[in-house]
Design an enzyme around this catalytic site. Structure first.
Site, PDB file in Angstrom:
ATOM      1  N   ARG A 171      12.271  64.194 -29.392  1.00 51.22           N
ATOM      2  CA  ARG A 171      12.213  64.610 -28.112  1.00 51.22           C
ATOM      3  C   ARG A 171      11.188  65.796 -27.918  1.00 51.22           C
ATOM      4  NH1 ARG A 171      17.272  65.693 -25.303  1.00 51.22           N
ATOM      5  NH2 ARG A 171      16.578  67.989 -25.001  1.00 51.22           N
ATOM      6  N   ARG A 175       1.339  68.255 -30.891  1.00 48.32           N
ATOM      7  CA  ARG A 175      -0.110  68.151 -30.073  1.00 48.32           C
ATOM      8  C   ARG A 175      -1.095  68.973 -31.035  1.00 48.32           C
ATOM      9  NH1 ARG A 175       2.472  71.394 -25.935  1.00 48.32           N
ATOM     10  NH2 ARG A 175       3.547  69.917 -24.377  1.00 48.32           N
ATOM     11  N   ARG A 249      29.629  67.607 -29.998  1.00 45.09           N
ATOM     12  CA  ARG A 249      29.109  69.003 -30.785  1.00 45.09           C
ATOM     13  C   ARG A 249      29.435  69.986 -29.853  1.00 45.09           C
ATOM     14  NH1 ARG A 249      29.317  70.986 -35.485  1.00 45.09           N
ATOM     15  NH2 ARG A 249      27.482  72.634 -35.882  1.00 45.09           N
ATOM     16  N   ARG A 281      19.626  79.998 -31.834  1.00 45.07           N
ATOM     17  CA  ARG A 281      18.871  80.817 -30.933  1.00 45.07           C
ATOM     18  C   ARG A 281      19.402  82.018 -30.027  1.00 45.07           C
ATOM     19  NH1 ARG A 281      17.653  75.305 -26.948  1.00 45.07           N
ATOM     20  NH2 ARG A 281      19.690  74.908 -26.746  1.00 45.07           N
ATOM     21  N   GLU A 301      23.555  81.735 -29.471  1.00 52.03           N
ATOM     22  CA  GLU A 301      24.008  80.469 -29.470  1.00 52.03           C
ATOM     23  C   GLU A 301      24.489  79.871 -30.842  1.00 52.03           C
ATOM     24  OE1 GLU A 301      21.789  78.261 -26.356  1.00 52.03           O
ATOM     25  OE2 GLU A 301      22.305  76.513 -27.496  1.00 52.03           O
ATOM     26  N   TYR A 349      23.347  62.411 -23.326  1.00 55.29           N
ATOM     27  CA  TYR A 349      22.566  63.604 -23.008  1.00 55.29           C
ATOM     28  C   TYR A 349      21.490  63.412 -22.053  1.00 55.29           C
ATOM     29  CZ  TYR A 349      20.102  67.607 -23.247  1.00 55.29           C
ATOM     30  OH  TYR A 349      19.496  69.103 -23.037  1.00 55.29           O
ATOM     31  N   ASP A 351      18.999  65.110 -19.124  1.00 56.25           N
ATOM     32  CA  ASP A 351      18.190  66.335 -18.568  1.00 56.25           C
ATOM     33  C   ASP A 351      18.732  66.231 -17.281  1.00 56.25           C
ATOM     34  OD1 ASP A 351      17.106  67.741 -20.765  1.00 56.25           O
ATOM     35  OD2 ASP A 351      15.316  66.221 -20.685  1.00 56.25           O
TER      36      ASP A 351
HETATM   37  P1  FAD Z   1      28.446  68.851 -15.963  1.00 58.27           P
HETATM   38  O1  FAD Z   1      27.410  69.951 -15.584  1.00 58.27           O
HETATM   39  O2  FAD Z   1      29.141  69.020 -17.116  1.00 58.27           O
HETATM   40  O3  FAD Z   1      29.481  68.724 -14.884  1.00 58.27           O
HETATM   41  C1  FAD Z   1      30.686  67.972 -14.827  1.00 58.27           C
HETATM   42  C2  FAD Z   1      31.743  69.002 -14.069  1.00 58.27           C
HETATM   43  O4  FAD Z   1      32.805  68.072 -14.016  1.00 58.27           O
HETATM   44  C3  FAD Z   1      32.081  70.183 -14.643  1.00 58.27           C
HETATM   45  O5  FAD Z   1      31.883  71.228 -13.776  1.00 58.27           O
HETATM   46  C4  FAD Z   1      33.343  69.938 -15.274  1.00 58.27           C
HETATM   47  O6  FAD Z   1      34.369  71.203 -15.419  1.00 58.27           O
HETATM   48  C5  FAD Z   1      33.974  69.049 -14.380  1.00 58.27           C
HETATM   49  N1  FAD Z   1      35.279  68.343 -14.664  1.00 58.27           N
HETATM   50  C6  FAD Z   1      35.222  67.852 -15.933  1.00 58.27           C
HETATM   51  N2  FAD Z   1      36.565  67.098 -16.168  1.00 58.27           N
HETATM   52  C7  FAD Z   1      37.253  67.394 -14.956  1.00 58.27           C
HETATM   53  C8  FAD Z   1      38.585  67.081 -14.430  1.00 58.27           C
HETATM   54  N3  FAD Z   1      39.131  66.212 -15.230  1.00 58.27           N
HETATM   55  N4  FAD Z   1      39.109  67.641 -13.311  1.00 58.27           N
HETATM   56  C9  FAD Z   1      38.102  68.200 -12.477  1.00 58.27           C
HETATM   57  N5  FAD Z   1      36.857  68.512 -12.924  1.00 58.27           N
HETATM   58  C10 FAD Z   1      36.279  67.865 -14.263  1.00 58.27           C
HETATM   59  N6  FAD Z   1      18.556  69.807 -18.960  1.00 58.27           N
HETATM   60  C11 FAD Z   1      17.595  70.188 -18.630  1.00 58.27           C
HETATM   61  O7  FAD Z   1      17.058  69.290 -17.805  1.00 58.27           O
HETATM   62  N7  FAD Z   1      16.866  71.261 -19.105  1.00 58.27           N
HETATM   63  C12 FAD Z   1      17.539  72.143 -19.998  1.00 58.27           C
HETATM   64  O8  FAD Z   1      16.846  73.232 -20.424  1.00 58.27           O
HETATM   65  C13 FAD Z   1      18.867  71.865 -20.506  1.00 58.27           C
HETATM   66  N8  FAD Z   1      19.415  72.706 -21.273  1.00 58.27           N
HETATM   67  C14 FAD Z   1      20.833  72.407 -21.601  1.00 58.27           C
HETATM   68  C15 FAD Z   1      21.027  73.280 -22.487  1.00 58.27           C
HETATM   69  C16 FAD Z   1      22.505  72.939 -23.246  1.00 58.27           C
HETATM   70  C17 FAD Z   1      23.080  73.651 -24.184  1.00 58.27           C
HETATM   71  C18 FAD Z   1      23.211  71.752 -22.550  1.00 58.27           C
HETATM   72  C19 FAD Z   1      24.373  71.505 -23.314  1.00 58.27           C
HETATM   73  C20 FAD Z   1      22.569  70.880 -21.783  1.00 58.27           C
HETATM   74  C21 FAD Z   1      21.317  71.215 -21.267  1.00 58.27           C
HETATM   75  N9  FAD Z   1      20.629  70.318 -20.063  1.00 58.27           N
HETATM   76  C22 FAD Z   1      19.341  70.825 -19.753  1.00 58.27           C
HETATM   77  C23 FAD Z   1      21.542  69.473 -19.406  1.00 58.27           C
HETATM   78  C24 FAD Z   1      22.160  69.724 -18.360  1.00 58.27           C
HETATM   79  O9  FAD Z   1      23.108  70.668 -18.642  1.00 58.27           O
HETATM   80  C25 FAD Z   1      22.747  68.496 -17.550  1.00 58.27           C
HETATM   81  O10 FAD Z   1      21.845  67.574 -17.275  1.00 58.27           O
HETATM   82  C26 FAD Z   1      23.657  68.593 -16.462  1.00 58.27           C
HETATM   83  O11 FAD Z   1      24.465  69.890 -16.582  1.00 58.27           O
HETATM   84  C27 FAD Z   1      24.625  67.562 -16.481  1.00 58.27           C
HETATM   85  O12 FAD Z   1      25.095  67.619 -15.154  1.00 58.27           O
HETATM   86  P2  FAD Z   1      26.474  66.763 -14.929  1.00 58.27           P
HETATM   87  O13 FAD Z   1      27.036  67.069 -13.520  1.00 58.27           O
HETATM   88  O14 FAD Z   1      26.395  65.480 -15.570  1.00 58.27           O
HETATM   89  O15 FAD Z   1      27.755  67.376 -15.906  1.00 58.27           O
HETATM   90  N1  UDP Z   2      14.602  71.311 -33.217  1.00 63.82           N
HETATM   91  C1  UDP Z   2      14.365  71.916 -34.396  1.00 63.82           C
HETATM   92  N2  UDP Z   2      13.561  73.271 -34.535  1.00 63.82           N
HETATM   93  C2  UDP Z   2      13.518  73.965 -33.390  1.00 63.82           C
HETATM   94  C3  UDP Z   2      14.016  73.404 -32.019  1.00 63.82           C
HETATM   95  C4  UDP Z   2      14.262  71.918 -32.259  1.00 63.82           C
HETATM   96  O1  UDP Z   2      14.501  71.171 -35.404  1.00 63.82           O
HETATM   97  O2  UDP Z   2      13.158  75.151 -33.484  1.00 63.82           O
HETATM   98  C5  UDP Z   2      15.096  70.000 -33.478  1.00 63.82           C
HETATM   99  C6  UDP Z   2      16.560  70.073 -33.343  1.00 63.82           C
HETATM  100  O3  UDP Z   2      16.978  68.947 -34.297  1.00 63.82           O
HETATM  101  C7  UDP Z   2      17.095  69.714 -31.930  1.00 63.82           C
HETATM  102  C8  UDP Z   2      16.119  68.891 -31.348  1.00 63.82           C
HETATM  103  O4  UDP Z   2      14.870  69.354 -32.107  1.00 63.82           O
HETATM  104  O5  UDP Z   2      18.319  69.182 -31.996  1.00 63.82           O
HETATM  105  C9  UDP Z   2      15.796  68.977 -30.053  1.00 63.82           C
HETATM  106  O6  UDP Z   2      15.538  70.016 -29.830  1.00 63.82           O
HETATM  107  P1  UDP Z   2      15.669  70.531 -28.053  1.00 63.82           P
HETATM  108  O7  UDP Z   2      15.183  71.973 -28.074  1.00 63.82           O
HETATM  109  O8  UDP Z   2      15.294  69.639 -27.263  1.00 63.82           O
HETATM  110  O9  UDP Z   2      17.182  70.637 -28.269  1.00 63.82           O
HETATM  111  P2  UDP Z   2      18.345  71.177 -27.028  1.00 63.82           P
HETATM  112  O10 UDP Z   2      17.508  72.327 -26.123  1.00 63.82           O
HETATM  113  O11 UDP Z   2      18.501  70.120 -26.118  1.00 63.82           O
HETATM  114  O12 UDP Z   2      19.211  71.822 -27.689  1.00 63.82           O
END
Ligand code: FAD
Ligand code: UDP
Length: 366
Positions: A171, A175, A249, A281, A301, A349, A351
């Site tokens: 991912r 560069r 996780r 982080r 985090e 997973y 975005d």
């Molecule tokens: P969710 O946001 O999980 O929504 C599902 C909803 O359903 C939740 O509100 C939950 O409470 C509800 N729900 C679940 N079960 C039930 C139930 N039984 N009854 C009623 N409600 C329920 N994407 C990016 O593009 N850029 C980023 O920088 C980025 N950073 C991230 C960082 C982290 C730490 C994580 C974990 C994800 C990140 N993502 C990022 C991904 C992004 O969070 C997801 O793409 C997006 O939130 C998914 O939306 P969703 O609607 O599928 O799920």
């Molecule tokens: N990663 C790493 N070092 C860093 C940042 C990321 O080794 O400083 C690796 C790590 O395995 C991570 C993966 O790259 O799970 C993807 O990173 P990303 O930043 O996309 O993770 P997210 O924001 O989804 O947690």
């Protein structure tokens, strides 16, 4: 009461779907088990700073349709994600680019950087990478692997890099230019005022019941009828875990408000890449919006083992879980009037842009 759709979950998938079917003239009722809208993109204001409650969210996409769609609901700033890696106090730019190579080896040209990586790569003798460690070594060599990847990744996933799939590391951009942009996408930014406002705008005029879990709702609202269900909760939960539980996780977020500190780390994201620091982080939220207010809010985090009942963050797409998911998917295909969507419904997973694109498609088919 009758609706065309019951929508379970107010994350980006549910919200996009609800917003679009409403424009097609369809009615829906939304339920959400949390006490707020937005799923994991939820932001809340703390001391004038929009805090990303479930981890830093940077919007990035190359999909013009998705970009135009979200821009209806918010103005996006021109934030470019450029995390800094902190390895035992040494600082390196991310993603892996000429700045990183110069900081690591003192090299000044792409040719010199390539030569070092090539030499380190050759020493490892890996022809076909079979796991994340081999993939990383063959991409960037041992120095970068040891300092910037191994510790971070093993904390993040709670497993040895030899036991992780190689796609996780692919991912990240690599560069041979001086370019610290973490993403390769055409569009990138943070919505001014936070993500929650986007969701609120999307759901204007739509009835939402917070603190309402799907299964409890079914038992207690037999008078409410609907033609179809859009379900964005965990797929195994929908089927009462009858084939077993899909694993995730998890993460623990530790927020700290620092009223006396105006700038804690000079950047929105600082990765701590050594194994010994327990968090991966620190996010300093004000930098996402170039906010110059007094004081700051930071979030550490911590990756965490997941057990049933914990917040599911990252699906563990290993052989066991993928196979189990396929079995649930086969069951889901038999549920005639239920659409499974989003990261939990599809156990992947995604975005944010991919989630919106998928919800747009689902709404188009509805
Ligand atoms: P969710 O946001 O999980 O929504 C599902 C909803 O359903 C939740 O509100 C939950 O409470 C509800 N729900 C679940 N079960 C039930 C139930 N039984 N009854 C009623 N409600 C329920 N994407 C990016 O593009 N850029 C980023 O920088 C980025 N950073 C991230 C960082 C982290 C730490 C994580 C974990 C994800 C990140 N993502 C990022 C991904 C992004 O969070 C997801 O793409 C997006 O939130 C998914 O939306 P969703 O609607 O599928 O799920
Ligand atoms: N990663 C790493 N070092 C860093 C940042 C990321 O080794 O400083 C690796 C790590 O395995 C991570 C993966 O790259 O799970 C993807 O990173 P990303 O930043 O996309 O993770 P997210 O924001 O989804 O947690």
């Amino acid at each position: 009461m009758h609706f065309n759709y019951l929508i379970v979950g107010t994350g980006l998938f549910g919200a996009t779907f609800a917003n679009l079917i409403k424009t097609h003239g369809k009615s829906c009722l939304m339920i959400e088990k949390r006490n707020h809208l937005g799923g994991n993109v939820y932001t809340e204001e703390v001391k004038g700073i929009n805090v990303h409650r479930y981890g830093a969210h940077i919007f990035h996409t190359s999909d013009e349709t998705v970009w135009n769609y979200v821009n209806q609901f918010a103005e996006f700033n021109d934030y470019i994600n450029s995390p800094i890696a902190n390895y035992k106090g040494e600082k390196y730019h991310l993603p892996f680019n000429m700045n990183t190579f110069e900081e690591m080896w003192g090299v000044k040209t792409p040719e010199e950087a390539r030569a070092i990586i090539e030499e380190q790569r050759a020493k490892e003798g890996i022809t076909e990478p079979k796991n994340l460690e081999e993939q990383a070594l063959s991409l960037v060599g041992r120095d970068i692997y040891e300092k910037l990847i191994k510790g971070y990744t093993e904390k993040q996933w709670g497993r040895d890099c030899k036991d992780l799939p190689s796609f996780i590391i692919r991912r990240l951009p690599l560069r041979f230019e001086y370019n610290n942009n973490y993403f390769n996408d055409k569009y990138q930014g943070i919505p001014v005022g936070g993500y929650t406002k986007i969701i609120e705008k999307m759901l204007e005029g739509i009835e939402v019941r917070l603190n309402t879990d799907y299964k409890t709702f079914l038992e207690t609202n037999k008078d409410i009828t609907y033609d179809k269900v859009l379900y964005t909760g965990p797929i195994d939960e929908y089927f009462d875990y009858k084939l077993g539980q899909l694993e995730f996780r998890s993460l623990r977020f530790e927020n700290e408000v620092l009223p006396e500190v105006d700038d804690y780390q000079g950047n929105a994201v600082m990765n701590y890449t050594e194994r010994e620091v327990p968090y991966t982080r620190i996010i300093e939220h004000k930098h996402f919006e170039f906010n110059k207010c007094k004081g700051t809010v930071i979030t550490r985090e911590y990756p965490a083992a997941w057990k049933p009942g914990d917040e599911p963050y990252y699906p563990i797409n290993d052989e066991r879980n993928n196979k189990l998911y396929e079995e649930y998917k086969a069951l889901a295909a038999k549920e005639e009037n239920v659409i499974f969507g989003g990261r939990l419904g599809l156990y992947s997973y995604f975005d944010m842009d991919k989630v919106i694109a998928a919800a747009m498609e689902a709404a188009e088919r509805s």
